[in-house]
Design a protein around this motif. Structure first.
Motif: not given
Length: 99
Positions: A5-10, A40-46, A78-82, A62-73
């Motif tokens: 599981f990788t970090p995601k946002v809804i 960052t937790d798959e069960a919590h994300a679901q 993926h280019f689609r989310e950008a 509504v869906y989960l989008a893959d993200m990287d964790a950075t100091q700016d949030g």
């Protein structure tokens, strides 16, 4: 073997305006990715995804989008989310007008 599981946002689209919005930790929909809850937790994300998906009067798609964790949030991986974060690209309006 399942993929890690990788970090995601809804994310979703606001029902009335059509704008891209992100679910925050305090259960608001925000147009700012920097305010999104990074999951960052798959069960919590679901669980969060299930709850968000039931908010039919507020959002669609509504869906989960893959993200990287950075100091700016969260930052899109993926280019689609950008692209979605910036808003419509046909002329300066909405989010692009604020730039």
């Amino acid at each position: 073997m399942p993929k890690a599981f990788t970090p995601k946002v809804i994310t979703a689209n606001a029902l009335i305006e059509g704008d891209v919005v992100y679910l925050t930790a305090d259960d608001r929909w925000s147009p700012r990715l920097t305010e999104a809850e990074l999951l960052t937790d798959e069960a919590h994300a679901q669980v969060r995804l299930l709850d968000a998906s039931n908010r039919h009067a507020e959002v669609v798609g509504v869906y989960l989008a893959d993200m990287d964790a950075t100091q700016d949030g969260p930052e899109p991986t993926h280019f689609r989310e950008a692209f979605r974060r910036k808003g419509p690209s046909n002329y300066a309006h909405g989010k692009q007008a604020d730039l």
